[in-house]
Design a protein around this motif. Structure first.
Motif, PDB file in Angstrom:
ATOM      1  N   LEU A   4     -92.110  24.977 -45.956  1.00 26.65           N
ATOM      2  CA  LEU A   4     -93.057  25.627 -47.137  1.00 26.65           C
ATOM      3  C   LEU A   4     -92.161  26.319 -48.155  1.00 26.65           C
ATOM      4  N   GLN A  12     -96.668  26.560 -52.781  1.00 27.12           N
ATOM      5  CA  GLN A  12     -96.544  27.399 -51.647  1.00 27.12           C
ATOM      6  C   GLN A  12     -97.873  28.213 -51.547  1.00 27.12           C
ATOM      7  N   THR A  14    -100.934  27.540 -52.929  1.00 28.27           N
ATOM      8  CA  THR A  14    -101.909  26.454 -52.463  1.00 28.27           C
ATOM      9  C   THR A  14    -101.971  26.376 -50.936  1.00 28.27           C
ATOM     10  N   CYS A  15    -100.841  26.130 -50.360  1.00 24.92           N
ATOM     11  CA  CYS A  15    -100.687  26.047 -48.620  1.00 24.92           C
ATOM     12  C   CYS A  15    -100.908  27.570 -47.975  1.00 24.92           C
ATOM     13  N   THR A  16    -100.648  28.532 -48.559  1.00 16.99           N
ATOM     14  CA  THR A  16    -100.893  29.657 -47.916  1.00 16.99           C
ATOM     15  C   THR A  16    -102.403  29.915 -48.269  1.00 16.99           C
TER      16      THR A  16
END
Length: 271
Positions: A4, A12, A14-16
């Motif tokens: 990540l 990062q 968006t993934c979080t």
């Protein structure tokens, strides 16, 4: 975690955000399991399950709205997320409404008693307000560069058209969604969830740029609480009265007008 960290900052974040939404879904699922095991009084059971369902919907929608603001040039990505999380909510929130209009529809159709309906409505409104402040607390942790607590308390006017068009938009969205909800009951569960998720995505696509296409008074209260505070009459009419009007028209059409039309047609044919 190392994978990540190797991503671009935007990815990062968006993934979080996606991880946060899925964590909320898992936590609410765990809370529902505990509530079903520990709560045996029907009133308390209905209140807690409705509270958890509305909390999940509102928190995830706050985060989805934030993601859509960060990717305005990629509406397809936002609509994909709307479809995906509509599926998630459809699979995990079985047996709850998380929408006052759904409760009112069942009360008018005789599927819920007034007492049970009132308990569920109260749970939804309390949950909508709690989810707003919990979202602000989460954003204050600064998990992404977009998570700023002040953002959740600012009024960003979502109504981009005049009042009459805004009322029509929310009423039509509510009419179409709850009509589908009522008439898809005979469809297999797996297919029904996909059909409703596709309909929600279409309504967001069609009406999102006009009013946000919320058609849920509790969700609207959570998303736009400060706007209600600043311009209560306008937001009350658009986000509370208009969806309720859509429900009323839907019930009048399918329970009274169409059967009356069918009976008249049958009588005329016999004559």
């Amino acid at each position: 975690m190392s994978a990540l960290l190797g991503l671009r900052p935007e990815l990062q974040d968006t993934c979080t955000s996606l991880g946060l939404m899925l964590s909320i879904v898992l936590l609410m699922g765990l809370a529902r399991v505990v509530a079903q095991q520990q709560l045996h009084r029907p009133v308390a059971h209905a209140f807690v399950l409705e509270f958890l369902a509305t909390f999940q919907l509102c928190c995830c929608t706050h985060e989805l709205q934030l993601l859509s603001e960060q990717h305005p040039a990629h509406p397809t990505w936002t609509l994909t997320l709307v479809y995906f999380f509509s599926l998630v909510h459809g699979l995990t929130l079985v047996g709850t409404f998380s929408n006052p209009c759904g409760v009112m529809m069942q009360m008018m159709l005789g599927g819920l008693s007034p007492e049970t309906g009132a308990v569920r409505l109260l749970a939804q409104l309390v949950s909508a307000l709690c989810s707003r402040y919990c979202t602000g607390a989460l954003w204050s942790l600064g998990l992404t560069q977009y998570h700023v607590s002040e953002r959740s308390f600012a009024c960003k006017n979502p109504i981009q058209v005049d009042l009459s068009k805004a009322v029509i938009t929310e009423a039509v969205c509510s009419f179409l969604f709850h009509s589908a909800l009522l008439h898809f009951q005979e469809v297999r569960a797996k297919l029904r969830i996909h059909l409703l998720a596709a309909l929600i995505t279409f309504l967001v696509y069609a009406g999102g740029s006009l009013t946000g296409a919320v058609f849920n008074p509790a969700l609207a209260l959570s998303l736009h609480f400060m706007c209600f505070d600043e311009a209560f009459p306008q937001y009350f009419i658009v986000y509370w009265l208009a969806p309720s009007l859509g429900i009323l028209l839907m019930i009048l059409m399918f329970s009274f007008f169409l059967p009356w039309l069918h009976n008249n047609h049958t009588i005329n044919k016999k004559e």
